[in-house]
Design a protein around this motif. Structure first.
Motif, PDB file in Angstrom:
ATOM      1  N   THR A  43       0.835  -1.204   0.000  1.00 42.17           N
ATOM      2  CA  THR A  43       0.000   0.000   0.000  1.00 42.17           C
ATOM      3  C   THR A  43       0.870   1.255   0.000  1.00 42.17           C
ATOM      4  OG1 THR A  43      -1.764  -1.161   1.195  1.00 42.17           O
ATOM      5  CG2 THR A  43      -1.817   1.249   1.225  1.00 42.17           C
ATOM      6  N   LEU A  44       1.949   1.226   0.755  1.00 40.70           N
ATOM      7  CA  LEU A  44       2.871   2.371   0.778  1.00 40.70           C
ATOM      8  C   LEU A  44       3.495   2.612  -0.594  1.00 40.70           C
ATOM      9  CD1 LEU A  44       4.655   1.816   4.213  1.00 40.70           C
ATOM     10  CD2 LEU A  44       3.025   3.627   3.634  1.00 40.70           C
ATOM     11  N   VAL A  45       3.817   1.534  -1.300  1.00 42.53           N
ATOM     12  CA  VAL A  45       4.384   1.677  -2.646  1.00 42.53           C
ATOM     13  C   VAL A  45       3.387   2.387  -3.563  1.00 42.53           C
ATOM     14  CG1 VAL A  45       5.077   0.413  -4.725  1.00 42.53           C
ATOM     15  CG2 VAL A  45       5.968  -0.273  -2.495  1.00 42.53           C
ATOM     16  N   TYR A  46       2.133   1.926  -3.545  1.00 38.71           N
ATOM     17  CA  TYR A  46       1.123   2.545  -4.411  1.00 38.71           C
ATOM     18  C   TYR A  46       0.934   4.019  -4.058  1.00 38.71           C
ATOM     19  CZ  TYR A  46      -0.399  -1.890  -6.463  1.00 38.71           C
ATOM     20  OH  TYR A  46      -0.459  -3.065  -7.172  1.00 38.71           O
ATOM     21  N   PHE A  49       4.005   6.239  -5.236  1.00 37.69           N
ATOM     22  CA  PHE A  49       4.103   6.478  -6.673  1.00 37.69           C
ATOM     23  C   PHE A  49       2.830   7.086  -7.267  1.00 37.69           C
ATOM     24  CE2 PHE A  49       7.545   3.419  -6.166  1.00 37.69           C
ATOM     25  CZ  PHE A  49       8.525   3.960  -6.983  1.00 37.69           C
ATOM     26  N   GLY A  50       1.712   6.969  -6.556  1.00 39.88           N
ATOM     27  CA  GLY A  50       0.451   7.474  -7.089  1.00 39.88           C
ATOM     28  C   GLY A  50       0.456   8.980  -7.265  1.00 39.88           C
ATOM     29  N   GLU A  51      -0.252   9.443  -8.271  1.00 37.65           N
ATOM     30  CA  GLU A  51      -0.282  10.871  -8.567  1.00 37.65           C
ATOM     31  C   GLU A  51      -1.530  11.548  -8.010  1.00 37.65           C
ATOM     32  OE1 GLU A  51       0.148  11.250 -12.769  1.00 37.65           O
ATOM     33  OE2 GLU A  51       2.208  10.459 -12.790  1.00 37.65           O
ATOM     34  N   GLY A  52      -2.272  10.816  -7.178  1.00 38.12           N
ATOM     35  CA  GLY A  52      -3.460  11.396  -6.569  1.00 38.12           C
ATOM     36  C   GLY A  52      -3.119  12.371  -5.457  1.00 38.12           C
ATOM     37  N   ASP A  53      -4.144  12.997  -4.885  1.00 39.22           N
ATOM     38  CA  ASP A  53      -3.889  13.973  -3.827  1.00 39.22           C
ATOM     39  C   ASP A  53      -3.838  13.304  -2.456  1.00 39.22           C
ATOM     40  OD1 ASP A  53      -6.551  13.572  -3.049  1.00 39.22           O
ATOM     41  OD2 ASP A  53      -7.256  15.206  -4.307  1.00 39.22           O
ATOM     42  N   PHE A 115      -5.707  -0.254  -5.051  1.00 38.68           N
ATOM     43  CA  PHE A 115      -5.043   0.965  -4.581  1.00 38.68           C
ATOM     44  C   PHE A 115      -4.200   1.624  -5.670  1.00 38.68           C
ATOM     45  CE2 PHE A 115      -5.073  -1.408  -0.307  1.00 38.68           C
ATOM     46  CZ  PHE A 115      -6.392  -1.038  -0.097  1.00 38.68           C
ATOM     47  N   TYR A 116      -3.871   0.882  -6.714  1.00 35.19           N
ATOM     48  CA  TYR A 116      -3.151   1.506  -7.826  1.00 35.19           C
ATOM     49  C   TYR A 116      -3.995   2.623  -8.427  1.00 35.19           C
ATOM     50  CZ  TYR A 116      -1.368   2.277 -12.519  1.00 35.19           C
ATOM     51  OH  TYR A 116      -0.918   2.873 -13.679  1.00 35.19           O
ATOM     52  N   SER A 186     -15.010  -2.607   0.083  1.00 35.61           N
ATOM     53  CA  SER A 186     -14.731  -1.177   0.285  1.00 35.61           C
ATOM     54  C   SER A 186     -13.409  -0.783  -0.369  1.00 35.61           C
ATOM     55  CB  SER A 186     -14.709  -0.847   1.787  1.00 35.61           C
ATOM     56  OG  SER A 186     -13.545  -1.334   2.425  1.00 35.61           O
ATOM     57  N   PHE A 187     -12.407  -1.664  -0.303  1.00 37.14           N
ATOM     58  CA  PHE A 187     -11.144  -1.370  -0.987  1.00 37.14           C
ATOM     59  C   PHE A 187     -11.366  -1.278  -2.498  1.00 37.14           C
ATOM     60  CE2 PHE A 187      -8.426  -3.604   2.517  1.00 37.14           C
ATOM     61  CZ  PHE A 187      -8.687  -2.547   3.371  1.00 37.14           C
ATOM     62  N   GLY A 188     -12.211  -2.167  -3.014  1.00 35.83           N
ATOM     63  CA  GLY A 188     -12.514  -2.147  -4.440  1.00 35.83           C
ATOM     64  C   GLY A 188     -13.228  -0.874  -4.853  1.00 35.83           C
ATOM     65  N   LEU A 189     -14.127  -0.398  -4.001  1.00 36.31           N
ATOM     66  CA  LEU A 189     -14.857   0.836  -4.311  1.00 36.31           C
ATOM     67  C   LEU A 189     -13.912   2.030  -4.407  1.00 36.31           C
ATOM     68  CD1 LEU A 189     -17.973   0.371  -2.001  1.00 36.31           C
ATOM     69  CD2 LEU A 189     -17.983   0.395  -4.501  1.00 36.31           C
ATOM     70  N   LEU A 190     -12.848   2.025  -3.627  1.00 32.19           N
ATOM     71  CA  LEU A 190     -11.898   3.150  -3.666  1.00 32.19           C
ATOM     72  C   LEU A 190     -11.258   3.306  -5.030  1.00 32.19           C
ATOM     73  CD1 LEU A 190     -10.001   2.806  -0.253  1.00 32.19           C
ATOM     74  CD2 LEU A 190     -11.838   4.404  -0.828  1.00 32.19           C
ATOM     75  N   ALA A 191     -11.177   2.202  -5.790  1.00 35.82           N
ATOM     76  CA  ALA A 191     -10.548   2.267  -7.116  1.00 35.82           C
ATOM     77  C   ALA A 191     -11.331   3.162  -8.066  1.00 35.82           C
ATOM     78  CB  ALA A 191     -10.411   0.866  -7.705  1.00 35.82           C
TER      79      ALA A 191
END
Length: 244
Positions: A43-46, A49-53, A115-116, A186-191
């Motif tokens: 999760t920390l890796v995603y 590197f993620g470009e989200g806020d 989470f990607y 819920s994790f899937g919904l976050l995508a």
């Protein structure tokens, strides 16, 4: 470094450590600890590197962090009351290190994959994020609540040899698994897209192809007719629905 290269490196290191430390273990606890906790560094890796806020990344980290906190309590202090603890009696010892590697890949690879996309999102939270929080809270209630209820039940000497069939366990035979499934929903919904289905679908396959059949077989062997009566009266997974 590309996110996928970093992810592959992290999973490889975790899988190697899981194999080495689980090889000499006398029970299945290390493989579950490695499997669940693989979600943390992945999760920390995603998020790195993620470009989200920050708000979207913070939501991911809080949800995963609370989930892992609960699971580590269950797998350390409450482990003896879980079905996982009984697997050592039906599982060949030589399989444990390989299963530890597989669990790292499933939990770190497939369960965290939403989470990607979640870590790329920007802007205010929308309906999906709030829905994810609601589903997560309900899942946590079932997941942690049912495990806590079982622990209290098992600690009472008067309940020795008895089957727990009230409270959460009167709603479904595997309310903790149902709660866990909701958390991965819920994790899937976050995508925010259909790729998020990877996590809950993987969870369903794991439960119905492996965990539930093994758990029910052990329960029937231990409780006999009491279990068979319970099975006829209480649904398997989702309270009140989904096959008996």
């Amino acid at each position: 470094m590309n996110v996928w290269i970093a992810l592959a490196a992290v999973l490889l290191i975790l899988a190697l450590l899981a194999f080495i430390t689980s090889r000499g273990a006398q029970d299945t606890r290390p493989m579950f600890l490695w499997g669940f906790n693989a979600m943390g560094p992945v999760t920390l890796v995603y998020c790195y590197f993620g470009e989200g806020d920050l708000s979207h990344k913070a939501l991911i980290l809080v949800m995963v962090g609370l989930y892992l906190l609960r699971m580590n309590i269950v797998l350390t202090r409450w482990y003896g009351n879980t079905a996982a603890a009984k697997l050592k009696d039906v599982m060949p010892t030589q399989q444990v290190p390989w299963l530890a590697v597989m669990m790292v890949m499933i939990f770190g690879g497939l369960y965290c994959l939403p989470f990607y996309w979640a870590s790329q999102l920007q802007g205010p939270w929308g309906a999906l994020q709030w829905l994810a929080i609601g589903v997560y809270l309900i899942g946590t209630l079932f997941h942690f609540g049912s495990d806590y209820q079982k622990r209290r039940f098992k600690q009472d000497p008067n309940n020795q040899g008895r089957l727990l069939n009230s409270g959460f366990w009167g709603l479904a035979r595997h309310p903790n698994y149902f709660g866990d499934f909701l958390i991965f929903v819920s994790f899937g919904l976050l995508a925010g897209n259909l790729f998020g289905l990877i996590a809950p679908l993987t969870n369903l396959v794991q439960y119905f192809a492996d965990a539930i059949p093994k758990s029910e077989k052990m329960a029937e062997k231990r409780y006999g007719e009491v279990w068979r009566n319970y099975k006829r009266q209480v649904k398997c997974f989702i309270p009140f629905v989904l096959y008996p």
